[in-house]
Scaffold this motif. Structure first.
Motif, PDB file in Angstrom:
ATOM      1  N   ASN A 154      -0.250 -24.859 -11.844  1.00 40.27           N
ATOM      2  CA  ASN A 154       0.087 -24.404 -10.575  1.00 40.27           C
ATOM      3  C   ASN A 154       1.534 -24.482 -10.063  1.00 40.27           C
ATOM      4  N   SER A 155       2.178 -25.551 -10.779  1.00 40.25           N
ATOM      5  CA  SER A 155       3.584 -25.832 -10.105  1.00 40.25           C
ATOM      6  C   SER A 155       4.555 -24.464 -10.645  1.00 40.25           C
ATOM      7  N   SER A 156       3.965 -23.935 -11.775  1.00 37.14           N
ATOM      8  CA  SER A 156       4.998 -22.739 -12.174  1.00 37.14           C
ATOM      9  C   SER A 156       4.449 -21.460 -11.339  1.00 37.14           C
ATOM     10  N   SER A 157       3.363 -21.435 -10.694  1.00 40.32           N
ATOM     11  CA  SER A 157       2.955 -20.280 -10.031  1.00 40.32           C
ATOM     12  C   SER A 157       3.776 -20.013  -8.927  1.00 40.32           C
ATOM     13  N   SER A 158       3.906 -18.625  -8.616  1.00 40.35           N
ATOM     14  CA  SER A 158       4.831 -18.007  -7.572  1.00 40.35           C
ATOM     15  C   SER A 158       4.029 -16.810  -7.340  1.00 40.35           C
ATOM     16  N   GLU A 159       4.167 -16.280  -6.190  1.00 36.56           N
ATOM     17  CA  GLU A 159       3.691 -15.117  -5.632  1.00 36.56           C
ATOM     18  C   GLU A 159       4.318 -13.914  -6.264  1.00 36.56           C
ATOM     19  N   GLU A 160       5.739 -14.051  -6.662  1.00 43.19           N
ATOM     20  CA  GLU A 160       6.232 -12.960  -7.330  1.00 43.19           C
ATOM     21  C   GLU A 160       5.818 -12.677  -8.985  1.00 43.19           C
ATOM     22  N   GLN A 161       5.562 -13.945  -9.525  1.00 49.60           N
ATOM     23  CA  GLN A 161       5.109 -13.706 -10.648  1.00 49.60           C
ATOM     24  C   GLN A 161       3.683 -13.371 -10.676  1.00 49.60           C
ATOM     25  N   ASP A 162       2.765 -13.698  -9.896  1.00 46.23           N
ATOM     26  CA  ASP A 162       1.490 -12.975  -9.686  1.00 46.23           C
ATOM     27  C   ASP A 162       1.663 -11.583  -9.387  1.00 46.23           C
ATOM     28  N   LYS A 163       2.543 -11.273  -8.844  1.00 47.29           N
ATOM     29  CA  LYS A 163       2.492  -9.579  -8.587  1.00 47.29           C
ATOM     30  C   LYS A 163       2.942  -8.864  -9.581  1.00 47.29           C
ATOM     31  N   VAL A 164       3.631  -9.341 -10.506  1.00 53.28           N
ATOM     32  CA  VAL A 164       4.344  -8.964 -11.832  1.00 53.28           C
ATOM     33  C   VAL A 164       3.133  -8.798 -12.650  1.00 53.28           C
ATOM     34  N   VAL A 165       2.500 -10.040 -12.816  1.00 55.90           N
ATOM     35  CA  VAL A 165       1.145 -10.023 -13.991  1.00 55.90           C
ATOM     36  C   VAL A 165       0.232  -8.968 -13.371  1.00 55.90           C
ATOM     37  N   ALA A 166       0.097  -8.867 -12.164  1.00 54.55           N
ATOM     38  CA  ALA A 166      -1.031  -8.102 -11.704  1.00 54.55           C
ATOM     39  C   ALA A 166      -0.549  -6.259 -11.930  1.00 54.55           C
ATOM     40  N   VAL A 167       0.434  -6.180 -11.900  1.00 56.71           N
ATOM     41  CA  VAL A 167       0.975  -4.874 -12.208  1.00 56.71           C
ATOM     42  C   VAL A 167       0.914  -4.534 -13.825  1.00 56.71           C
ATOM     43  N   ILE A 168       1.259  -5.669 -14.529  1.00 51.71           N
ATOM     44  CA  ILE A 168       0.809  -5.357 -16.020  1.00 51.71           C
ATOM     45  C   ILE A 168      -0.728  -5.044 -16.374  1.00 51.71           C
ATOM     46  N   SER A 169      -1.421  -6.097 -15.676  1.00 50.76           N
ATOM     47  CA  SER A 169      -3.002  -5.890 -16.002  1.00 50.76           C
ATOM     48  C   SER A 169      -3.578  -4.720 -15.384  1.00 50.76           C
ATOM     49  N   THR A 170      -3.085  -4.354 -14.190  1.00 49.58           N
ATOM     50  CA  THR A 170      -3.941  -3.266 -13.627  1.00 49.58           C
ATOM     51  C   THR A 170      -3.081  -1.808 -13.899  1.00 49.58           C
ATOM     52  N   VAL A 171      -1.953  -1.670 -14.383  1.00 51.92           N
ATOM     53  CA  VAL A 171      -1.053  -0.419 -14.427  1.00 51.92           C
ATOM     54  C   VAL A 171      -0.547  -0.167 -15.951  1.00 51.92           C
ATOM     55  N   VAL A 172       0.054  -1.284 -16.413  1.00 48.90           N
ATOM     56  CA  VAL A 172       0.746  -1.018 -17.638  1.00 48.90           C
ATOM     57  C   VAL A 172      -0.429  -1.036 -18.870  1.00 48.90           C
ATOM     58  N   ILE A 173      -1.339  -2.011 -18.858  1.00 48.52           N
ATOM     59  CA  ILE A 173      -2.305  -2.216 -19.696  1.00 48.52           C
ATOM     60  C   ILE A 173      -3.195  -1.096 -20.048  1.00 48.52           C
ATOM     61  N   PRO A 174      -3.839  -0.642 -18.722  1.00 49.88           N
ATOM     62  CA  PRO A 174      -4.506   0.653 -18.847  1.00 49.88           C
ATOM     63  C   PRO A 174      -3.709   1.816 -19.099  1.00 49.88           C
ATOM     64  N   ALA A 175      -2.546   2.014 -18.863  1.00 50.87           N
ATOM     65  CA  ALA A 175      -1.823   3.049 -19.116  1.00 50.87           C
ATOM     66  C   ALA A 175      -1.499   3.066 -20.808  1.00 50.87           C
ATOM     67  N   LEU A 176      -1.416   1.854 -21.381  1.00 45.86           N
ATOM     68  CA  LEU A 176      -1.230   1.832 -22.958  1.00 45.86           C
ATOM     69  C   LEU A 176      -2.581   2.207 -23.752  1.00 45.86           C
ATOM     70  N   ASN A 177      -3.587   1.841 -23.209  1.00 43.23           N
ATOM     71  CA  ASN A 177      -5.005   1.979 -23.735  1.00 43.23           C
ATOM     72  C   ASN A 177      -5.177   3.388 -24.515  1.00 43.23           C
ATOM     73  N   PRO A 178      -5.027   4.387 -23.776  1.00 41.83           N
ATOM     74  CA  PRO A 178      -5.072   5.802 -24.467  1.00 41.83           C
ATOM     75  C   PRO A 178      -4.295   5.859 -25.754  1.00 41.83           C
ATOM     76  N   LEU A 179      -2.965   5.562 -25.645  1.00 42.28           N
ATOM     77  CA  LEU A 179      -2.096   5.715 -26.592  1.00 42.28           C
ATOM     78  C   LEU A 179      -2.464   4.600 -27.871  1.00 42.28           C
ATOM     79  N   ILE A 180      -2.750   3.388 -27.371  1.00 36.86           N
ATOM     80  CA  ILE A 180      -3.124   2.534 -28.587  1.00 36.86           C
ATOM     81  C   ILE A 180      -4.435   3.234 -29.271  1.00 36.86           C
ATOM     82  N   TYR A 181      -5.384   3.455 -28.645  1.00 41.09           N
ATOM     83  CA  TYR A 181      -6.491   4.093 -29.293  1.00 41.09           C
ATOM     84  C   TYR A 181      -6.228   5.525 -30.111  1.00 41.09           C
TER      85      TYR A 181
END
Length: 232
Positions: free
Chosen positions: A183-210
């Motif tokens: 929890n000490s390393s947690s920050s709102e900005e980090q949460d936002k970056v990881v959220a974008v990766i999990s909700t936007v970047v990874i789903p966008a990469l899935n069609p290309l990967i498959y």
């Protein structure tokens, strides 16, 4: 979320926010179950290739997909129901791109210990159950590949799992990073970056990967590479 990004007045009702949390959690939970179902499919293809067409029938595949969605939406329904017991006294301002469950809990002026417990227990069940299935199936897959004598056949068998394994690594890696970091390393900005990766970047990469295993896609990528190399 897209409508909110385009609007000047970025507001959302509480019911709209809970609805957004529900669908976000439902689709994410369904993804865990689908990846586990796909791992079983790869297990049958590599370990029991002669029985694959007999076992992995259209009926079974439909049941696996339907079960994944039912499990995902039931899991999300529990969390959405727990949100209705909370009260919000303000300030009702979220430093995030969308209504995420942990962010919404921070805004509550009610005791959230029950919500945290329910979230931890059920999220752990979903993540761990699907992860255990994937790890067990891949353990059998690796053992089967090692038993293959020729290198060419080994690579051919392993290549059928590369796309799925890449998606598993990206999806679970992001989730485990969010849940296991202190929890000490947690920050709102980090949460936002990881959220974008999990909700936007990874789903966008899935069609290309498959699509990388598709022969036409491979030939197209090779042609593009040759054109770029020739141009430079």
């Amino acid at each position: 979320m897209l409508a909110d990004l385009l609007s000047k007045k970025k507001t959302i009702s509480l019911h709209g926010c809970v609805t957004q949390v529900f669908f976000f959690a439902a689709i994410g939970s369904t993804e865990f179950f689908l990846l586990a179902a796909m791992a079983f499919d790869r297990y049958m293809a590599v370990c029991n290739p002669l029985l694959y067409t007999v076992t992995m029938t259209i009926r079974l595949c439909m049941h696996l997909v339907a079960g994944s969605y039912v499990g995902g939406f039931l899991h999300s329904l529990i969390h959405a129901g727990c949100l209705h017991r909370l009260t919000f006294c303000g300030p009702d301002i979220m430093n995030h791109f969308f209504c995420d469950y942990p962010v919404l809990l921070k805004l509550s002026c009610t005791d959230i210990s029950i919500n945290d417990l329910v979230r931890f227990v059920f999220a752990s069940l979903v993540v761990l159950s699907s992860l255990i299935v994937i790890l067990i199936t891949y353990a059998f897959i690796i053992l089967s590949i090692l038993k293959i004598r020729t290198t060419a056949k080994r690579w051919r068998a392993a290549s059928t799992c590369i796309s799925h394994f890449t998606c598993v690594f990206l999806f679970y890696g992001t989730v485990l990073f969010m849940e296991l970091r202190p929890n000490s390393s947690s920050s709102e900005e980090q949460d936002k970056v990881v959220a974008v990766i999990s909700t936007v970047v990874i789903p966008a990469l899935n069609p290309l990967i498959y699509s990388l295993r598709n022969q036409e896609m491979k030939e197209t990528v090779q042609k593009m590479y040759r054109k770029i190399s020739h141009h430079w």
